[in-house]
Design a protein around this motif. Structure first.
Motif, PDB file in Angstrom:
ATOM      1  N   PRO A 104       0.872  -1.006   0.079  1.00  0.00           N
ATOM      2  CA  PRO A 104      -0.232   0.122   0.075  1.00  0.00           C
ATOM      3  C   PRO A 104       0.798   1.562  -0.038  1.00  0.00           C
ATOM      4  CG  PRO A 104      -0.313  -1.722   2.292  1.00  0.00           C
ATOM      5  CD  PRO A 104       1.063  -2.023   1.117  1.00  0.00           C
ATOM      6  N   LEU A 105       0.552   2.429  -0.697  1.00  0.00           N
ATOM      7  CA  LEU A 105       0.841   3.034  -0.792  1.00  0.00           C
ATOM      8  C   LEU A 105      -0.135   4.476  -0.298  1.00  0.00           C
ATOM      9  CD1 LEU A 105       3.355   6.118  -2.215  1.00  0.00           C
ATOM     10  CD2 LEU A 105       1.814   5.683  -3.721  1.00  0.00           C
ATOM     11  N   PHE A 106       0.428   4.889   0.978  1.00  0.00           N
ATOM     12  CA  PHE A 106      -0.020   6.196   1.278  1.00  0.00           C
ATOM     13  C   PHE A 106      -0.062   7.397   0.882  1.00  0.00           C
ATOM     14  CE2 PHE A 106      -0.300   2.248   4.097  1.00  0.00           C
ATOM     15  CZ  PHE A 106      -1.598   2.449   4.508  1.00  0.00           C
ATOM     16  N   VAL A 107      -0.728   7.826   0.530  1.00  0.00           N
ATOM     17  CA  VAL A 107      -0.664   9.685   0.901  1.00  0.00           C
ATOM     18  C   VAL A 107      -1.301  10.099   2.050  1.00  0.00           C
ATOM     19  CG1 VAL A 107      -1.075  11.616  -0.876  1.00  0.00           C
ATOM     20  CG2 VAL A 107      -1.008   9.551  -2.126  1.00  0.00           C
ATOM     21  N   VAL A 108      -0.762  10.913   2.524  1.00  0.00           N
ATOM     22  CA  VAL A 108      -1.132  12.060   3.908  1.00  0.00           C
ATOM     23  C   VAL A 108      -1.256  13.067   4.091  1.00  0.00           C
ATOM     24  CG1 VAL A 108      -0.723  11.997   6.646  1.00  0.00           C
ATOM     25  CG2 VAL A 108      -0.294   9.507   5.473  1.00  0.00           C
ATOM     26  N   ASP A 109      -1.594  13.890   3.705  1.00  0.00           N
ATOM     27  CA  ASP A 109      -2.039  15.159   3.955  1.00  0.00           C
ATOM     28  C   ASP A 109      -1.544  15.438   5.085  1.00  0.00           C
ATOM     29  OD1 ASP A 109      -2.872  18.200   3.556  1.00  0.00           O
ATOM     30  OD2 ASP A 109      -4.575  17.790   3.291  1.00  0.00           O
ATOM     31  N   LEU A 110      -0.857  16.761   5.746  1.00  0.00           N
ATOM     32  CA  LEU A 110      -0.248  17.103   6.468  1.00  0.00           C
ATOM     33  C   LEU A 110      -0.538  18.539   6.454  1.00  0.00           C
ATOM     34  CD1 LEU A 110       3.117  14.832   7.205  1.00  0.00           C
ATOM     35  CD2 LEU A 110       1.069  14.730   8.393  1.00  0.00           C
ATOM     36  N   SER A 111      -1.107  19.401   5.542  1.00  0.00           N
ATOM     37  CA  SER A 111      -1.725  20.777   5.534  1.00  0.00           C
ATOM     38  C   SER A 111      -1.909  21.298   6.502  1.00  0.00           C
ATOM     39  CB  SER A 111      -2.187  21.519   4.349  1.00  0.00           C
ATOM     40  OG  SER A 111      -3.536  20.644   4.735  1.00  0.00           O
ATOM     41  N   ASP A 112      -2.504  20.575   7.702  1.00  0.00           N
ATOM     42  CA  ASP A 112      -2.626  20.840   8.808  1.00  0.00           C
ATOM     43  C   ASP A 112      -2.140  19.682  10.186  1.00  0.00           C
ATOM     44  OD1 ASP A 112      -3.557  21.046  11.684  1.00  0.00           O
ATOM     45  OD2 ASP A 112      -5.933  20.838  11.488  1.00  0.00           O
ATOM     46  N   PRO A 113      -0.728  20.200  10.908  1.00  0.00           N
ATOM     47  CA  PRO A 113       0.334  19.157  11.139  1.00  0.00           C
ATOM     48  C   PRO A 113      -0.355  18.675  12.910  1.00  0.00           C
ATOM     49  CG  PRO A 113       0.982  21.274  11.321  1.00  0.00           C
ATOM     50  CD  PRO A 113      -0.317  21.551  10.239  1.00  0.00           C
ATOM     51  N   ALA A 114      -1.330  20.107  13.146  1.00  0.00           N
ATOM     52  CA  ALA A 114      -1.962  19.149  14.598  1.00  0.00           C
ATOM     53  C   ALA A 114      -3.492  17.925  13.864  1.00  0.00           C
ATOM     54  CB  ALA A 114      -2.796  19.715  15.223  1.00  0.00           C
ATOM     55  N   ASN A 115      -4.126  17.515  12.708  1.00  0.00           N
ATOM     56  CA  ASN A 115      -4.996  16.361  12.133  1.00  0.00           C
ATOM     57  C   ASN A 115      -4.554  16.442  10.559  1.00  0.00           C
ATOM     58  OD1 ASN A 115      -7.460  15.361  11.867  1.00  0.00           O
ATOM     59  ND2 ASN A 115      -8.567  17.014  10.813  1.00  0.00           N
ATOM     60  N   PRO A 116      -3.261  15.075  10.883  1.00  0.00           N
ATOM     61  CA  PRO A 116      -2.947  14.581   9.722  1.00  0.00           C
ATOM     62  C   PRO A 116      -4.102  13.615   9.236  1.00  0.00           C
ATOM     63  CG  PRO A 116      -1.164  14.123  11.724  1.00  0.00           C
ATOM     64  CD  PRO A 116      -2.547  14.877  12.051  1.00  0.00           C
ATOM     65  N   GLN A 117      -4.148  13.264   7.665  1.00  0.00           N
ATOM     66  CA  GLN A 117      -5.546  12.732   7.523  1.00  0.00           C
ATOM     67  C   GLN A 117      -4.640  12.093   6.131  1.00  0.00           C
ATOM     68  OE1 GLN A 117      -8.963  13.514   7.759  1.00  0.00           O
ATOM     69  NE2 GLN A 117      -7.941  14.671  10.155  1.00  0.00           N
ATOM     70  N   VAL A 118      -4.986  11.369   6.267  1.00  0.00           N
ATOM     71  CA  VAL A 118      -4.496  10.214   4.623  1.00  0.00           C
ATOM     72  C   VAL A 118      -5.823   9.843   3.955  1.00  0.00           C
ATOM     73  CG1 VAL A 118      -4.393   7.234   4.597  1.00  0.00           C
ATOM     74  CG2 VAL A 118      -4.072   8.841   6.706  1.00  0.00           C
ATOM     75  N   LYS A 119      -5.259  10.599   2.773  1.00  0.00           N
ATOM     76  CA  LYS A 119      -6.395  10.610   1.570  1.00  0.00           C
ATOM     77  C   LYS A 119      -6.591   9.689   0.807  1.00  0.00           C
ATOM     78  CE  LYS A 119      -6.921  15.553   1.878  1.00  0.00           C
ATOM     79  NZ  LYS A 119      -8.353  16.292   2.518  1.00  0.00           N
ATOM     80  N   GLY A 120      -5.171   9.183   0.372  1.00  0.00           N
ATOM     81  CA  GLY A 120      -5.588   7.899  -0.319  1.00  0.00           C
ATOM     82  C   GLY A 120      -4.569   6.683  -0.178  1.00  0.00           C
ATOM     83  N   GLU A 121      -4.786   5.687  -0.716  1.00  0.00           N
ATOM     84  CA  GLU A 121      -4.255   4.304  -1.088  1.00  0.00           C
ATOM     85  C   GLU A 121      -4.362   3.593  -2.059  1.00  0.00           C
ATOM     86  OE1 GLU A 121      -4.865   0.482   1.977  1.00  0.00           O
ATOM     87  OE2 GLU A 121      -5.872   2.522   2.729  1.00  0.00           O
ATOM     88  N   LEU A 122      -3.370   3.189  -2.355  1.00  0.00           N
ATOM     89  CA  LEU A 122      -2.729   2.418  -3.921  1.00  0.00           C
ATOM     90  C   LEU A 122      -2.250   1.055  -3.089  1.00  0.00           C
ATOM     91  CD1 LEU A 122      -3.019   1.543  -6.662  1.00  0.00           C
ATOM     92  CD2 LEU A 122      -0.884   2.776  -6.517  1.00  0.00           C
ATOM     93  N   LYS A 123      -2.946   0.293  -3.380  1.00  0.00           N
ATOM     94  CA  LYS A 123      -2.266  -1.242  -3.279  1.00  0.00           C
ATOM     95  C   LYS A 123      -1.762  -1.878  -4.843  1.00  0.00           C
ATOM     96  CE  LYS A 123      -5.050  -2.778   0.912  1.00  0.00           C
ATOM     97  NZ  LYS A 123      -5.880  -3.583   1.400  1.00  0.00           N
ATOM     98  N   ILE A 124      -0.027  -2.601  -4.443  1.00  0.00           N
ATOM     99  CA  ILE A 124       0.116  -3.317  -5.506  1.00  0.00           C
ATOM    100  C   ILE A 124       0.869  -4.152  -5.164  1.00  0.00           C
ATOM    101  CG2 ILE A 124       0.184  -1.156  -7.368  1.00  0.00           C
ATOM    102  CD1 ILE A 124       2.465  -0.235  -6.940  1.00  0.00           C
ATOM    103  N   PRO A 125       1.219  -5.722  -5.895  1.00  0.00           N
ATOM    104  CA  PRO A 125       2.492  -6.268  -5.854  1.00  0.00           C
ATOM    105  C   PRO A 125       3.484  -5.689  -5.681  1.00  0.00           C
ATOM    106  CG  PRO A 125       1.230  -7.032  -7.605  1.00  0.00           C
ATOM    107  CD  PRO A 125       0.992  -5.603  -7.303  1.00  0.00           C
ATOM    108  N   GLY A 126       4.992  -6.314  -4.656  1.00  0.00           N
ATOM    109  CA  GLY A 126       5.447  -5.860  -4.513  1.00  0.00           C
ATOM    110  C   GLY A 126       5.403  -5.036  -3.341  1.00  0.00           C
ATOM    111  N   TRP A 127       6.432  -4.089  -3.208  1.00  0.00           N
ATOM    112  CA  TRP A 127       7.092  -2.966  -2.079  1.00  0.00           C
ATOM    113  C   TRP A 127       7.706  -1.585  -2.500  1.00  0.00           C
ATOM    114  CZ3 TRP A 127       9.051  -7.674  -0.952  1.00  0.00           C
ATOM    115  CH2 TRP A 127      10.314  -7.744   0.188  1.00  0.00           C
TER     116      TRP A 127
END
Length: 271
Positions: free
Chosen positions: A168-191
């Motif tokens: 899983p590749l996670f995209v995390v929004d930290l524009s508000d550092p007091a409230n980190p938000q996971v925006k998106g996720e992509l699952k592919i084989p391997g790492w």
């Protein structure tokens, strides 16, 4: 509950030195200042105003770890250096790419390891270096039980790769550092083991395990829509099992405008 090692016997032993050198006269380079502090600070992230040094406190009794982050002030133009605040994040920090200072906040990504293997994103306020108060914290809920691999910060976003059976590749929004938000996720084989941001594209070095073997792989991701990351191209190469020295030394992975340079070795079982 956030696992934090509290057993003083589990502290990181040894000491770390921070040294500044006066190079105004190249023929007479001299030590301007020297600072020693406790802990084996083998991970560092430097800015033009501070060095952040991380050591790990282990608690073997309950199998937990705490990442201890020291703020070393290097703003003095004469080379004087000063220890400021100390912050603690749950778990273990594997490499320097898992820590980043941006817009008055320090963002760190840590993993608690076996048996829980939870990935934490913790942010600290560094506008007052003497306190380094925690601003926010979240876990990657969909990564529970997985190992933490590639991590890269790029402005308000963080890209985090974990792995158990898929990547899983996670995209995390930290524009508000007091409230980190996971925006998106992509699952592919391997790492992926390392990520190079290029605007709304990511170039990643990693491992392809889709055919029962492990091969060196490079991937190109489109992250123009953080809520919907896409892998738009990839290439794995070599015969049989292949691996790259760049897995452990990212300087061996060269990204140019028109090509990628990747050293690799392989084994195909043939004597």
């Amino acid at each position: 509950d956030v696992p934090v090692a509290t057993d003083t016997a589990a502290k990181s032993y040894g000491s770390t030195w921070a040294v500044s050198l006066n190079i105004a006269d190249p023929a007479n380079i001299a030590v301007a200042d020297r600072l020693s502090f406790e802990g084996y600070g083998n991970l560092i992230q430097a800015t033009n105003y501070a060095i952040f040094s991380v050591s790990t406190n282990w608690n073997y009794g309950n199998n937990t770890a705490t990442s201890v982050i020291n703020y070393i002030d290097i703003t003095d133009p004469q080379g004087k250096i000063k220890m400021r605040g100390v912050a603690n994040a749950p778990g273990y920090m594997a490499d320097r790419f898992k820590m980043d200072a941006w817009n008055g906040a320090l963002r760190v990504v840590t993993d608690t390891g076996w048996p829980n293997r939870n990935t934490y994103i913790t942010t600290f306020d560094i506008t007052n270096p003497d306190s380094m108060a925690q601003l926010g914290q979240t876990t990657l809920a969909n990564a529970s039980g997985e190992s933490l691999f590639a991590t890269r910060f790029d402005g308000p976003l963080a890209y985090i790769v974990t792995y158990l059976t898929v990547d899983p590749l996670f995209v995390v929004d930290l524009s508000d550092p007091a409230n980190p938000q996971v925006k998106g996720e992509l699952k592919i084989p391997g790492w992926s083991t390392h990520i190079e941001p290029r605007g709304d594209r990511l170039i990643a070095l990693g491992v392809d395990d889709s055919n029962g073997e492990r091969k060196v792989m490079v991937s190109l991701f489109d992250v123009s829509a953080p809520e919907n990351p896409l892998r738009i191209a990839y290439e794995s190469f070599g015969e049989g099992w292949t691996w790259s020295s760049a897995y452990g030394d990212v300087k061996a992975f060269t990204v140019l405008d028109d090509m990628l340079l990747i050293p690799f070795s392989g084994w195909n079982g043939v004597a």
